[in-house]
Scaffold this motif. Structure first.
Motif, short mmCIF file in Angstrom:
data_model
loop_
_atom_site.label_atom_id
_atom_site.label_comp_id
_atom_site.label_asym_id
_atom_site.label_seq_id
_atom_site.Cartn_x
_atom_site.Cartn_y
_atom_site.Cartn_z
N VAL A 97 0.86 -1.19 0.00
CA VAL A 97 0.00 0.00 0.00
C VAL A 97 0.90 1.23 0.00
O VAL A 97 1.46 1.61 1.03
CB VAL A 97 -0.94 0.01 1.21
N GLU A 98 1.04 1.85 -1.16
CA GLU A 98 1.91 3.02 -1.30
C GLU A 98 1.35 4.22 -0.56
O GLU A 98 0.15 4.33 -0.31
CB GLU A 98 2.07 3.37 -2.79
N ASN A 99 2.24 5.14 -0.22
CA ASN A 99 1.87 6.41 0.42
C ASN A 99 1.07 6.20 1.70
O ASN A 99 0.09 6.90 1.97
CB ASN A 99 1.06 7.28 -0.55
N SER A 100 1.49 5.24 2.48
CA SER A 100 0.81 4.99 3.75
C SER A 100 1.82 4.64 4.82
O SER A 100 2.97 4.29 4.54
CB SER A 100 -0.21 3.85 3.59
N GLN A 101 1.38 4.73 6.06
CA GLN A 101 2.19 4.29 7.19
C GLN A 101 1.26 3.77 8.27
O GLN A 101 0.08 4.14 8.32
CB GLN A 101 3.06 5.42 7.74
N SER A 102 1.76 2.91 9.11
CA SER A 102 0.91 2.38 10.17
C SER A 102 0.66 3.46 11.21
O SER A 102 1.46 4.39 11.39
CB SER A 102 1.57 1.17 10.83
N LEU A 103 -0.47 3.34 11.89
CA LEU A 103 -0.76 4.28 12.97
C LEU A 103 0.31 4.19 14.04
O LEU A 103 0.68 5.20 14.66
CB LEU A 103 -2.14 3.98 13.58
N ASN A 104 0.83 2.98 14.26
CA ASN A 104 1.87 2.80 15.25
C ASN A 104 3.12 3.60 14.88
O ASN A 104 3.75 4.23 15.74
CB ASN A 104 2.23 1.32 15.37
N GLU A 105 3.46 3.59 13.60
CA GLU A 105 4.65 4.33 13.16
C GLU A 105 4.47 5.83 13.33
O GLU A 105 5.39 6.53 13.77
CB GLU A 105 4.96 4.00 11.70
N ILE A 116 -2.65 4.42 7.66
CA ILE A 116 -3.33 5.66 7.30
C ILE A 116 -2.67 6.20 6.02
O ILE A 116 -1.44 6.25 5.91
CB ILE A 116 -3.28 6.70 8.44
N HIS A 117 -3.50 6.54 5.05
CA HIS A 117 -3.01 6.93 3.73
C HIS A 117 -2.63 8.41 3.72
O HIS A 117 -3.41 9.27 4.13
CB HIS A 117 -4.09 6.66 2.68
N LYS A 118 -1.44 8.70 3.24
CA LYS A 118 -0.93 10.07 3.25
C LYS A 118 -1.48 10.94 2.13
O LYS A 118 -1.30 12.16 2.15
CB LYS A 118 0.60 10.06 3.17
N LYS A 119 -2.14 10.34 1.15
CA LYS A 119 -2.73 11.11 0.05
C LYS A 119 -4.20 11.40 0.28
O LYS A 119 -4.71 12.44 -0.15
CB LYS A 119 -2.56 10.36 -1.27
N THR A 120 -4.91 10.48 0.93
CA THR A 120 -6.36 10.63 1.10
C THR A 120 -6.79 10.78 2.55
O THR A 120 -7.87 11.29 2.82
CB THR A 120 -7.09 9.42 0.51
N GLY A 121 -5.97 10.31 3.50
CA GLY A 121 -6.36 10.33 4.90
C GLY A 121 -7.15 9.10 5.32
O GLY A 121 -7.48 8.94 6.50
N GLU A 122 -7.46 8.21 4.38
CA GLU A 122 -8.27 7.03 4.69
C GLU A 122 -7.47 6.00 5.49
O GLU A 122 -6.25 5.93 5.38
CB GLU A 122 -8.77 6.38 3.41
N LEU A 123 -8.21 5.19 6.25
CA LEU A 123 -7.60 4.07 6.95
C LEU A 123 -7.60 2.83 6.06
O LEU A 123 -8.55 2.60 5.31
CB LEU A 123 -8.37 3.76 8.23
N VAL A 124 -6.54 2.05 6.17
CA VAL A 124 -6.42 0.80 5.42
C VAL A 124 -6.11 -0.30 6.43
O VAL A 124 -5.06 -0.26 7.08
CB VAL A 124 -5.31 0.87 4.36
N HIS A 125 -7.00 -1.26 6.56
CA HIS A 125 -6.79 -2.35 7.50
C HIS A 125 -6.04 -3.50 6.83
O HIS A 125 -6.32 -3.84 5.67
CB HIS A 125 -8.12 -2.85 8.06
#
Length: 394
Positions: free
Chosen positions: A106-114, A214-223
């Motif tokens: 999942v590009e342009n994302s990072q975990s909430l933990n990170e 959490i996606h850095k381009k859209t703000g959406e959550l990805v599980h």
């Protein structure tokens, strides 16, 4: 675009008991794509992505129903008049064998933990914005040492000294433009609502902060990582006591209204859609669980193995917890598979009809059921009783 080759170099993820490998594939048109290779059984992840895709189709094709619209509060319809923004984030999952598979990165994302706690090289938001508060490691140790009788008191003390900071993510990434900030935060809130309701209906557990991107381009959550579904989290040594993750940091990202704004409205709309299409959804889930090749009941034993592994693989600020099933996890007998499947389908049907456990067989309206789930997910008694590695104060 076809796969042309794989670059010889690869990275290893900093989290995860089996340390999945990050490889770069080169396409026939010259583009490069990241993929995640796991030495694990990811067939259940693949099944969940298929269910999510079908759910998205239901949401896209949904039309306003007078029956269900009449059950929604007037202010809800005013706040959230459009259904087109309701969707679950999905990604491709390809099982190669019962013990290996490839997942789309999942590009342009990072975990909430990170973002919240950082990594070995990057300082987390809690350290940057709450210098005078407790560190996550102290919160973890305090909850770990607490006896069952002390857990609620210690949990309250942890929350007093550890403040939520997820709202700063939207300021940092989207703060350059007011419209972008508002759009991203609304996308975050809606995606949180949809994934929460769908996750509850399907009994998806193990929602710690390394399993939510959490996606850095859209703000959406990805599980990600769906090793525990159909309420198998209740079979853990320390059972999961909440319907979905709605901790203080999650709510903090929604803005001043918290769950009372767009979150509740989107959750109600999502539940309406699932109720309207309950027959089709139950048919698909029944077929999945009765498939002899889909060993979903093994996750009951795997779930317990996970928690035991996590106690050895401690959660800290630079690695977090990563619930990855061992390839040698104990299998369960197939005896009673049909009975277990019938029970699970029956439980899902009850949820779709508005019946929740612990409510004396009371059938709830859409908004009543949503509010009940929100209260349950945010109840300090439930959060303090959950496994400390889940980090319920985050």
């Amino acid at each position: 675009e076809l796969l042309k080759g794989v670059l010889p170099e690869f990275d290893v993820t900093p989290t995860g008991i089996t340390h999945p490998k990050i490889v770069i594939c080169r396409g026939s048109k010259g583009a490069e794509f990241k993929q995640l290779v796991k030495l694990d059984d990811i067939r259940q992840d693949s099944v969940m992505q298929q269910v999510f895709t079908y759910t998205n189709q239901l949401m896209r094709g949904r039309k306003s129903s007078p029956t269900f619209q009449g059950k929604l509060r007037k202010e809800t319809r005013h706040r959230f008049p459009s259904f087109k923004h309701l969707k679950l984030a999905t990604y491709n999952v390809i099982p190669l064998s019962p013990k290996t598979g490839v997942l789309q990165w999942v590009e342009n994302s990072q975990s909430l933990n990170e973002y919240l706690l950082g990594s070995r090289t990057v300082l987390g938001a809690h350290s940057r914005y709450c210098e005078g508060g407790w560190k996550h490691s102290r919160c973890l140790n305090e909850m770990k040492k607490a006896t069952p009788i002390e857990k609620r008191k210690v949990f309250d003390l942890v929350c007093e000294n550890f403040s939520p900071v997820l709202r700063y993510f939207f300021v940092e990434i989207f703060g350059h433009n007011l419209q972008a900030w508002h759009t991203a935060r609304m996308a975050y809130t809606r995606s949180c609502a949809v994934s929460s309701i769908v996750g509850h209906i399907l009994g998806i557990g193990d929602r710690h902060n390394n399993n939510i991107l959490i996606h850095k381009k859209t703000g959406e959550l990805v599980h990600i990582d769906f090793g525990i579904v159909f309420e198998q989290g209740r079979l853990l040594t320390i059972p999961e006591t909440v319907p979905f993750r709605l901790t203080r940091d999650i709510v903090d990202g929604m803005g001043p209204l918290g769950t009372e704004g767009a979150f509740a409205a989107a959750a109600e709309e999502t539940l309406c859609i699932l109720r309207e299409n309950s027959s089709a959804l139950l048919t698909i889930l029944s077929a999945i669980m009765n498939d002899p090749l889909y060993e979903w009941r093994k996750s009951a034993v795997k779930a317990q193995a996970r928690q035991e592994q996590e106690q050895e693989y401690e959660n800290s600020e630079d690695k977090g917890i990563r619930c990855v099933v061992s390839a040698n996890a104990t299998a369960v007998s197939d005896i009673g598979q049909n009975l277990a499947a019938e029970h699970t389908i029956s439980r899902i049907k009850e949820k779709l009809e508005g019946y929740e456990e612990g409510t004396s067989s009371e059938q709830h309206s859409v908004e009543g059921q949503v509010q009940l789930l929100i209260n349950c997910a945010r109840d300090p008694d439930n959060l303090s009783a959950i496994y400390y590695g889940w980090a319920p104060w985050l």
